[in-house]
Design a protein around this motif. Sequence first.
Motif, PDB file in Angstrom:
ATOM      1  N   ILE A   9      47.018  46.941  34.021  1.00  0.00           N
ATOM      2  CA  ILE A   9      48.221  47.760  34.210  1.00  0.00           C
ATOM      3  C   ILE A   9      49.153  47.178  35.262  1.00  0.00           C
ATOM      4  CG2 ILE A   9      47.205  49.899  33.340  1.00  0.00           C
ATOM      5  CD1 ILE A   9      46.710  50.725  36.287  1.00  0.00           C
ATOM      6  N   SER A  10      48.653  46.222  36.066  1.00  0.00           N
ATOM      7  CA  SER A  10      49.525  45.500  36.995  1.00  0.00           C
ATOM      8  C   SER A  10      48.972  44.097  37.213  1.00  0.00           C
ATOM      9  CB  SER A  10      49.704  46.249  38.318  1.00  0.00           C
ATOM     10  OG  SER A  10      48.479  46.433  38.964  1.00  0.00           O
ATOM     11  N   ALA A  11      49.887  43.160  37.399  1.00  0.00           N
ATOM     12  CA  ALA A  11      49.523  41.744  37.492  1.00  0.00           C
ATOM     13  C   ALA A  11      48.657  41.465  38.723  1.00  0.00           C
ATOM     14  CB  ALA A  11      50.782  40.885  37.547  1.00  0.00           C
ATOM     15  N   HIS A  12      47.811  40.451  38.597  1.00  0.00           N
ATOM     16  CA  HIS A  12      47.031  39.955  39.736  1.00  0.00           C
ATOM     17  C   HIS A  12      47.044  38.436  39.687  1.00  0.00           C
ATOM     18  CE1 HIS A  12      44.022  39.497  42.816  1.00  0.00           C
ATOM     19  NE2 HIS A  12      43.376  38.666  42.022  1.00  0.00           N
ATOM     20  N   ASN A  81      43.509  35.495  36.943  1.00  0.00           N
ATOM     21  CA  ASN A  81      44.932  35.812  36.924  1.00  0.00           C
ATOM     22  C   ASN A  81      45.233  36.601  35.655  1.00  0.00           C
ATOM     23  OD1 ASN A  81      45.406  34.374  39.311  1.00  0.00           O
ATOM     24  ND2 ASN A  81      45.715  32.478  38.197  1.00  0.00           N
ATOM     25  N   VAL A  82      45.886  37.766  35.825  1.00  0.00           N
ATOM     26  CA  VAL A  82      46.151  38.648  34.683  1.00  0.00           C
ATOM     27  C   VAL A  82      47.567  39.190  34.729  1.00  0.00           C
ATOM     28  CG1 VAL A  82      43.726  39.313  34.382  1.00  0.00           C
ATOM     29  CG2 VAL A  82      45.176  40.645  35.922  1.00  0.00           C
ATOM     30  N   SER A 108      37.185  33.680  33.040  1.00  0.00           N
ATOM     31  CA  SER A 108      36.529  34.828  33.671  1.00  0.00           C
ATOM     32  C   SER A 108      36.767  34.786  35.172  1.00  0.00           C
ATOM     33  CB  SER A 108      35.034  34.824  33.364  1.00  0.00           C
ATOM     34  OG  SER A 108      34.445  33.622  33.828  1.00  0.00           O
ATOM     35  N   GLY A 109      36.638  35.941  35.803  1.00  0.00           N
ATOM     36  CA  GLY A 109      36.795  36.029  37.245  1.00  0.00           C
ATOM     37  C   GLY A 109      36.913  37.469  37.684  1.00  0.00           C
ATOM     38  N   TRP A 110      37.054  37.651  38.981  1.00  0.00           N
ATOM     39  CA  TRP A 110      37.172  38.980  39.573  1.00  0.00           C
ATOM     40  C   TRP A 110      38.600  39.489  39.472  1.00  0.00           C
ATOM     41  CZ3 TRP A 110      32.845  41.420  40.749  1.00  0.00           C
ATOM     42  CH2 TRP A 110      31.700  40.677  41.034  1.00  0.00           C
ATOM     43  N   VAL A 111      38.742  40.794  39.180  1.00  0.00           N
ATOM     44  CA  VAL A 111      40.042  41.464  39.109  1.00  0.00           C
ATOM     45  C   VAL A 111      39.919  42.774  39.894  1.00  0.00           C
ATOM     46  CG1 VAL A 111      41.781  42.484  37.577  1.00  0.00           C
ATOM     47  CG2 VAL A 111      40.456  40.502  36.806  1.00  0.00           C
ATOM     48  N   ALA A 114      41.956  48.471  40.892  1.00  0.00           N
ATOM     49  CA  ALA A 114      43.236  49.186  40.936  1.00  0.00           C
ATOM     50  C   ALA A 114      44.255  48.627  39.940  1.00  0.00           C
ATOM     51  CB  ALA A 114      43.814  49.135  42.344  1.00  0.00           C
ATOM     52  N   ASN A 115      44.050  47.396  39.459  1.00  0.00           N
ATOM     53  CA  ASN A 115      44.976  46.770  38.513  1.00  0.00           C
ATOM     54  C   ASN A 115      44.595  47.053  37.059  1.00  0.00           C
ATOM     55  OD1 ASN A 115      45.097  45.364  41.092  1.00  0.00           O
ATOM     56  ND2 ASN A 115      46.526  43.991  40.099  1.00  0.00           N
TER      57      ASN A 115
END
Length: 122
Positions: A9-12, A81-82, A108-111, A114-115
Amino acid sequence: MENNAWLVISAHRSEYPEPITFVKGTPLRVGERYEGEEDWQDWFFCQCAGQQGGWVPAQLIEWLDKGLARAREDYTARELNVQPGDQLVGHRMINGWIWCDNAEGTASGWVPLANLRERREP
């Protein structure tokens, strides 16, 4: 929480191009505890031989003596990165972050939790 579907729902964007990565048993030097507005609890800045330091969840740290520790399990601090609208599969949630694969299974990775919003399949 295994293999849950998530919608971004929000970029990281990762701020760490060379994330700390280690295997179970690696000696660690533990530094500061993360203190930030995001309310991510129990993250510590750790260092190990041959690479830059990075943030490690407390659950993965076996405390030894005076800032020295060892890794309880294999770990990488790699972040994914999303963009809003991306669909992810989440595998493990720790301290406000989720380990995810992208829908294509190519990264793959950590997100940060809250995003994300959990997707409910009809």
